[in-house]
Design a protein around this motif. Structure first.
Motif, PDB file in Angstrom:
ATOM      1  N   VAL A 146     -17.092   2.591  34.668  1.00  0.00           N
ATOM      2  CA  VAL A 146     -16.268   3.801  34.031  1.00  0.00           C
ATOM      3  C   VAL A 146     -18.212   4.795  33.229  1.00  0.00           C
ATOM      4  O   VAL A 146     -17.839   4.155  32.977  1.00  0.00           O
ATOM      5  CB  VAL A 146     -15.176   3.781  33.712  1.00  0.00           C
ATOM      6  CG1 VAL A 146     -14.614   5.189  33.483  1.00  0.00           C
ATOM      7  CG2 VAL A 146     -13.747   3.072  34.530  1.00  0.00           C
TER       8      VAL A 146
ATOM      9  N   ILE B 261     -10.711   4.737  38.170  1.00  0.00           N
ATOM     10  CA  ILE B 261     -10.373   5.874  38.407  1.00  0.00           C
ATOM     11  C   ILE B 261      -8.868   6.889  37.472  1.00  0.00           C
ATOM     12  O   ILE B 261      -7.644   6.265  37.832  1.00  0.00           O
ATOM     13  CB  ILE B 261     -11.361   6.261  39.388  1.00  0.00           C
ATOM     14  CG1 ILE B 261     -11.962   5.999  39.903  1.00  0.00           C
ATOM     15  CG2 ILE B 261     -10.325   8.119  39.651  1.00  0.00           C
ATOM     16  CD1 ILE B 261     -12.189   6.290  41.382  1.00  0.00           C
TER      17      ILE B 261
ATOM     18  N   THR C 103      -7.405  11.961  35.810  1.00  0.00           N
ATOM     19  CA  THR C 103      -7.563  12.749  34.176  1.00  0.00           C
ATOM     20  C   THR C 103      -7.365  14.565  34.527  1.00  0.00           C
ATOM     21  O   THR C 103      -7.249  14.957  33.794  1.00  0.00           O
ATOM     22  CB  THR C 103      -9.264  13.302  34.200  1.00  0.00           C
ATOM     23  OG1 THR C 103      -9.546  11.990  34.197  1.00  0.00           O
ATOM     24  CG2 THR C 103      -9.574  13.594  32.517  1.00  0.00           C
TER      25      THR C 103
ATOM     26  N   ILE D 225     -20.351  10.047  42.616  1.00  0.00           N
ATOM     27  CA  ILE D 225     -19.170  10.263  42.482  1.00  0.00           C
ATOM     28  C   ILE D 225     -17.991   9.040  43.131  1.00  0.00           C
ATOM     29  O   ILE D 225     -18.925   8.257  44.798  1.00  0.00           O
ATOM     30  CB  ILE D 225     -18.217  11.045  42.774  1.00  0.00           C
ATOM     31  CG1 ILE D 225     -17.848  11.778  43.957  1.00  0.00           C
ATOM     32  CG2 ILE D 225     -18.419  11.760  41.650  1.00  0.00           C
ATOM     33  CD1 ILE D 225     -16.571  12.191  43.527  1.00  0.00           C
TER      34      ILE D 225
ATOM     35  N   TRP E 197     -14.798   6.910  44.743  1.00  0.00           N
ATOM     36  CA  TRP E 197     -12.981   7.264  44.244  1.00  0.00           C
ATOM     37  C   TRP E 197     -12.368   5.710  45.172  1.00  0.00           C
ATOM     38  O   TRP E 197     -13.296   4.615  45.147  1.00  0.00           O
ATOM     39  CB  TRP E 197     -12.630   7.966  45.511  1.00  0.00           C
ATOM     40  CG  TRP E 197     -13.225   7.822  46.627  1.00  0.00           C
ATOM     41  CD1 TRP E 197     -12.108   7.175  47.768  1.00  0.00           C
ATOM     42  CD2 TRP E 197     -13.790   8.910  47.615  1.00  0.00           C
ATOM     43  NE1 TRP E 197     -13.329   8.041  49.349  1.00  0.00           N
ATOM     44  CE2 TRP E 197     -13.351   8.591  49.004  1.00  0.00           C
ATOM     45  CE3 TRP E 197     -14.547   9.691  47.552  1.00  0.00           C
ATOM     46  CZ2 TRP E 197     -14.640   8.763  49.773  1.00  0.00           C
ATOM     47  CZ3 TRP E 197     -15.474  10.065  48.039  1.00  0.00           C
ATOM     48  CH2 TRP E 197     -15.540  10.113  49.423  1.00  0.00           C
TER      49      TRP E 197
ATOM     50  N   GLN F 140      -7.095   7.637  43.832  1.00  0.00           N
ATOM     51  CA  GLN F 140      -8.267   8.121  43.196  1.00  0.00           C
ATOM     52  C   GLN F 140      -9.030   8.847  42.968  1.00  0.00           C
ATOM     53  O   GLN F 140     -10.170   7.893  43.272  1.00  0.00           O
ATOM     54  CB  GLN F 140      -7.694   7.597  41.756  1.00  0.00           C
ATOM     55  CG  GLN F 140      -5.881   7.734  41.353  1.00  0.00           C
ATOM     56  CD  GLN F 140      -5.516   8.873  40.987  1.00  0.00           C
ATOM     57  OE1 GLN F 140      -6.098   9.813  40.288  1.00  0.00           O
ATOM     58  NE2 GLN F 140      -4.021   9.055  40.424  1.00  0.00           N
TER      59      GLN F 140
ATOM     60  N   ASP G 262     -13.014  10.513  41.335  1.00  0.00           N
ATOM     61  CA  ASP G 262     -13.374  11.102  40.027  1.00  0.00           C
ATOM     62  C   ASP G 262     -13.826  12.329  40.127  1.00  0.00           C
ATOM     63  O   ASP G 262     -14.811  12.643  39.867  1.00  0.00           O
ATOM     64  CB  ASP G 262     -14.690  10.301  40.029  1.00  0.00           C
ATOM     65  CG  ASP G 262     -15.200  10.383  38.107  1.00  0.00           C
ATOM     66  OD1 ASP G 262     -14.676  10.833  37.564  1.00  0.00           O
ATOM     67  OD2 ASP G 262     -16.115   9.513  37.896  1.00  0.00           O
TER      68      ASP G 262
ATOM     69  N   THR H  14     -16.097  14.200  36.805  1.00  0.00           N
ATOM     70  CA  THR H  14     -17.590  13.989  37.048  1.00  0.00           C
ATOM     71  C   THR H  14     -17.897  14.728  38.130  1.00  0.00           C
ATOM     72  O   THR H  14     -19.036  15.300  37.637  1.00  0.00           O
ATOM     73  CB  THR H  14     -17.755  12.291  37.939  1.00  0.00           C
ATOM     74  OG1 THR H  14     -17.191  11.617  36.956  1.00  0.00           O
ATOM     75  CG2 THR H  14     -18.747  12.426  37.996  1.00  0.00           C
TER      76      THR H  14
END
Lengths: 147, 141
Positions: free
Chosen positions: A38, A124, A127, B104, B106, B123, B125, B128
């Motif tokens: 991550v 992930i 967020t 990135i 996912w 999901q 990212d 980022t």
């Protein structure tokens, strides 16, 4: 190790760590050669030490932190977990000021297991939803996503 | 051990990667249910194709790299990395074309019925990506 054993170990991690906040369980269930994939904030190390630090910060900032496993898939030495993580952020966390607000967000994680311990992690979290629910970001205008 | 599901998901991810959108018609149900943040406004396979075209407009040099695929029973997951350059802009985020490079990942989970995907969870990212696009201040998470 069998796929079922890997699932059992992973479920135990969620129960002991996310729900019971046992830092000893982090130490026990994460391999000494652990590698975090991550993208981490500056200053956080991508090894076991970093994982211990991150969970200590989670427990301090979100005293009612909890996770529910929504689905698990195991194949070979890997386990996928889809979960819902929730809690109330009463302390500073990764530079975010204490908000006193609650969040409930989706998370998708993949761990590779070796010797009954997590040795690699990819994951992930939603967020953006967390920041929005904590009032740290305006709600998204909507739009881009991928399949 | 999820072999059939894995094969179908691999064909799906290869179709997205190669922009071969017609190949998706036999692999994903038109009215499949996508649990992806932001996908409520454009549902179904046609909505997913539209989102893919939007992404291609933003990042015309976009490349997908299939990093991991595995499954069990009627479910499988894929972890995909995307690299690209924002030469087209993301107006839905208020971001103009700026030449910023994104890199990135996912993760998508697929549930299949009768050899077709009927439900997905994903999901991506996004934090980022927003940072790499210069649309969000430094790393917070």
């Amino acid at each position: 190790m069998s796929e079922q054993a890997n699932k059992d170990n992973t479920a135990r991690f969620y129960e002991e760590v996310f729900n019971k906040h046992s830092i000893e369980a982090v130490d026990e269930l994460i391999h000494d050669d652990f590698r975090e994939h991550v993208v981490l904030p500056p200053g956080m190390s991508d090894d076991k030490k970093g994982a211990l630090t991150l969970f200590e910060q989670w427990f301090a900032a979100v005293p009612d932190l909890a996770a529910t496993i929504d689905d698990m898939i195991a194949s070979g030495d890997k386990v996928f977990v889809r979960s819902t993580i929730s809690g109330t952020q009463t302390g500073e966390f990764l530079g975010m000021p204490p908000t006193g607000k609650s969040f409930s967000i989706g998370s998708m994680d993949i761990v590779r297991i070796q010797d009954d311990q997590a040795i690699e992690h990819w994951g992930i979290q939603d967020t953006m939803a967390m920041m929005t629910q904590l009032g740290l970001m305006p709600p998204p205008a909507g739009g881009e996503h991928d399949h | 051990v999820g072999g059939a599901s894995v094969d179908i998901v691999r064909r799906i991810e290869e179709a997205w990667r190669d922009d071969d959108l017609d190949a998706l018609d036999g692999l994903i149900a038109e009215d499949f249910s996508a649990h992806t943040p932001g996908s409520e406004d454009v549902p179904g396979l046609s909505g997913a194709k539209m989102a893919h075209q939007q992404s291609l407009q933003a990042f015309p040099d976009r490349q997908n790299h299939i990093q991991d695929i595995f499954g069990e029973g009627n479910r499988a997951i894929a972890r995909v990395r995307m690299t690209g350059t924002n030469t087209g802009g993301l107006p839905w985020f208020g971001i103009p074309a700026n030449g910023a490079k994104v890199d990135i990942e996912w993760i998508t989970e697929f549930r299949l019925e009768d050899g077709k995907v009927v439900e997905t969870w994903a999901q991506m990212d996004l934090p980022t990506m927003m940072q790499q696009l210069g649309a969000m201040p430094g790393p917070t998470m």
